[in-house]
Scaffold this motif. Structure first.
Motif, PDB file in Angstrom:
ATOM      1  N   ASP A   1     -16.884   0.200  -1.755  1.00 52.06           N
ATOM      2  CA  ASP A   1     -15.515  -0.195  -1.413  1.00 52.06           C
ATOM      3  C   ASP A   1     -14.708   1.064  -1.082  1.00 52.06           C
ATOM      4  O   ASP A   1     -14.644   1.995  -1.899  1.00 52.06           O
TER       5      ASP A   1
ATOM      6  N   SER B   1      -9.286  -0.908   4.829  1.00 51.58           N
ATOM      7  CA  SER B   1     -10.270  -1.101   3.754  1.00 51.58           C
ATOM      8  C   SER B   1     -11.598  -1.519   4.357  1.00 51.58           C
ATOM      9  O   SER B   1     -11.645  -2.144   5.423  1.00 51.58           O
TER      10      SER B   1
ATOM     11  N   ARG C   1     -10.864   2.403   0.519  1.00 47.38           N
ATOM     12  CA  ARG C   1      -9.505   1.995   0.876  1.00 47.38           C
ATOM     13  C   ARG C   1      -8.673   3.230   1.197  1.00 47.38           C
ATOM     14  O   ARG C   1      -8.883   4.304   0.626  1.00 47.38           O
TER      15      ARG C   1
ATOM     16  N   SER D   1      -2.578   0.596   6.367  1.00 49.61           N
ATOM     17  CA  SER D   1      -3.644   0.545   5.357  1.00 49.61           C
ATOM     18  C   SER D   1      -4.943   0.102   6.012  1.00 49.61           C
ATOM     19  O   SER D   1      -4.934  -0.574   7.047  1.00 49.61           O
TER      20      SER D   1
ATOM     21  N   LYS E   1      -6.203   7.650  -0.612  1.00 48.05           N
ATOM     22  CA  LYS E   1      -7.502   7.059  -0.310  1.00 48.05           C
ATOM     23  C   LYS E   1      -8.289   6.911  -1.615  1.00 48.05           C
ATOM     24  O   LYS E   1      -8.094   7.664  -2.573  1.00 48.05           O
TER      25      LYS E   1
ATOM     26  N   THR F   1     -15.327  -3.027   2.720  1.00 49.22           N
ATOM     27  CA  THR F   1     -16.170  -3.408   1.596  1.00 49.22           C
ATOM     28  C   THR F   1     -17.510  -3.849   2.136  1.00 49.22           C
ATOM     29  O   THR F   1     -17.580  -4.715   3.019  1.00 49.22           O
TER      30      THR F   1
ATOM     31  N   THR G   1       0.835  -1.211   0.000  1.00 46.70           N
ATOM     32  CA  THR G   1       0.000   0.000   0.000  1.00 46.70           C
ATOM     33  C   THR G   1       0.854   1.239   0.000  1.00 46.70           C
ATOM     34  O   THR G   1       0.616   2.197  -0.744  1.00 46.70           O
TER      35      THR G   1
END
Length: 481
Positions: free
Chosen positions: A289, A309, A291, A307, A217, A311, A11
């Protein structure tokens, strides 16, 4: 290397690479630079077809008659016959309007900027893309009707004349029937549509000593739905039939006149119908989603990277159905009459017997409306953290997947009814007339019966729902033997 360390480094590397690319644009021209670009597109193609109506009809008929006269030494015989028949057929078709209106849009915006000084380099880049598509369709329904008729009639008359007297015989019959049907389909509307929205951004700085911070992001959302509405269906049929018959015989001699007569009538009808109520639904889905990541370093051996995330998705399909109803009805009736009579110069004697009967059956049913709103949601969250001072390493990761399911529903129940009936009647009439006067005697008998059952169910409703953890559902548990 730990999988979470690899993910964090990956990332951070992506974030760093995007930042360097954005900063390089600025360095290629001046000390401070900025670049913006945007674009959009739209498409639409409506189409409409008008309603259609069609009707067909045909008729036919025929007639026939004949007369035969025979004369011999004993007298004369004359026979007359007549017959007629016909039919009629019709067909009707109608459809509603049909329309389609597809359309689509697309829009994209990109912005980037950079700045370079003696001791620091800064840069940022942003991108936003969105689009949508729709294709509403409307079909105006259709209806088909048919009708068929038949009728016929016959008659016969014979007259015989001799020296002893005259004999007359008459017969006639009539019959008619009619059948009609119709089927109708309600309007259908479907409006599939979808949209998406995506954004990405990155920003950071680096100094001469190598120290710096980079963050990024991104997020995207996809939505889709297809509301549907169906106007239901109707179907009906009916059949009617009627017939009559008549027979009479007359004999006239010097002693008097004898008359015998018989007549009958019958009629029946059957009707049935079915109605399927309107159905509406709005299935839809949403997928999101998000991130993010960051990378920070002091220019030496110390740095921190992380990082995260998330979803999530949701499915839902609310619907409503008006239910089904139907009926069947049948009725029939009949009547017969028989009479005998004798008449001369001294008086007359007669007897008439009349019978009547009727029957009726009917049944109807209806199912109540059904409403529901099933839904399913699922969310997956992840986070990683990696830090080092050149000697020791610290890492941490976490993941959780949870969901929710629900199905609120209701059913309004059903009703069922019946109506049964039966009736009979008989009448006998006798009459004697002479020079003393007239005597009349009448007897009658009647019977009737009816049954009317009915059943009603009030329906039910509920709302099963709950949350669940996917890790718990998929874990395997072993039992010691």
């Amino acid at each position: 290397m730990n999988v979470w360390i690899k993910r964090s480094l990956s990332t951070a590397a992506v974030a760093g690479g995007l930042f360097i690319a954005g900063a390089a644009v600025a360095q290629a021209s001046t000390e401070t630079g900025q670049a913006d670009s945007s674009g959009s597109a739209a498409l639409s193609s409506p189409l409409e077809i008008g309603s259609i109506g069609l009707g067909l009809q045909s008729e036919s008929s025929r007639k026939h008659s004949s007369t035969v006269t025979t004369t011999g030494k004993h007298g004369t015989a004359t026979t007359t016959k007549e017959s007629a028949s016909g039919r009629k057929d019709s067909l009707g078709v109608s459809t509603g309007k049909i329309s389609v209106d597809p359309s689509a849009t697309l829009k994209s915006v990109t912005k980037s900027s950079g700045h370079k000084s003696d001791d620091k380099v800064k840069g940022s880049a942003k991108q936003h893309t969105s689009g949508s598509i729709k294709a509403p369709i409307s079909i105006g329904g259709a209806k088909v009707t048919t009708e068929h008729e038949d009728w016929s009639a016959t008659s016969k008359k014979t007259v015989v004349k001799t020296k002893k007297g005259t004999s007359t015989s008459e017969q006639s019959k009539e019959h008619a029937s009619k059948t009609g049907t119709s089927v109708g389909v309600g309007e259908l509307k479907v409006a599939p549509q979808g949209s998406f929205d995506s954004h990405k951004s990155i920003a950071g700085w680096f100094g001469k000593d190598g120290a710096g911070v980079v963050g990024s992001k991104s997020g995207s959302t996809v939505k889709g739905s297809s509301p549907i509405s169906f106007g239901g269906l109707t179907a009906t049929t009916s059949h009617q039939e009627a017939s009559t018959a008549h027979r009479a015989e007359t004999l006239t001699t010097k002693r008097g006149t004898w008359t015998e007569e018989h007549s009958s009538e019958q009629i029946s009808s059957t009707d049935a119908g079915l109605a399927v109520g309107r159905f509406t639904a709005d299935p839809k889905a949403v997928l999101t989603d998000r991130r993010g990541g960051f990378f920070a370093t002091d220019g030496d051996d110390e740095f921190v990277a992380g990082s995260s995330s998330e979803t999530s998705g949701k499915l839902a399909a609310p619907f409503h159905f008006d239910g089904v109803s139907g009926f069947v009805s049948q009725a029939q009736a009949s009547k017969t009459s028989d009479s005998k009579a004798f008449e001369n110069e001294h008086g007359s004697v007669s007897k008439t017997v009349t019978k009547e009967s009727a029957s009726h059956q009917a049944i109807a049913g209806k199912s109540g409306a059904i409403t529901g709103n099933p839904s399913l949601g699922l969310t997956d969250r992840r986070s990683d953290l990696f830090a080092t001072d050149g000697d020791s390493v610290v890492s941490h990761s976490d993941r959780k997947t949870v969901g929710h399911a629900a199905f609120p529903y209701s059913y309004e129940g059903f009703a069922l009814a019946g109506d049964f009936g039966q009736a009979t009647a008989k009448t006998v009439t006798e009459e004697v007339a002479d020079h003393h006067g007239t005597t009349t005697r009448t007897e009658s008998d009647e019977q009737a019966e009816r049954v009317q059952p009915a059943y009603v169910f009030d329906g039910f409703r509920g709302n099963p729902n709950g949350d669940f953890d996917l890790a718990e559902l998929t874990s395997l548990k072993h039992l010691n033997s």
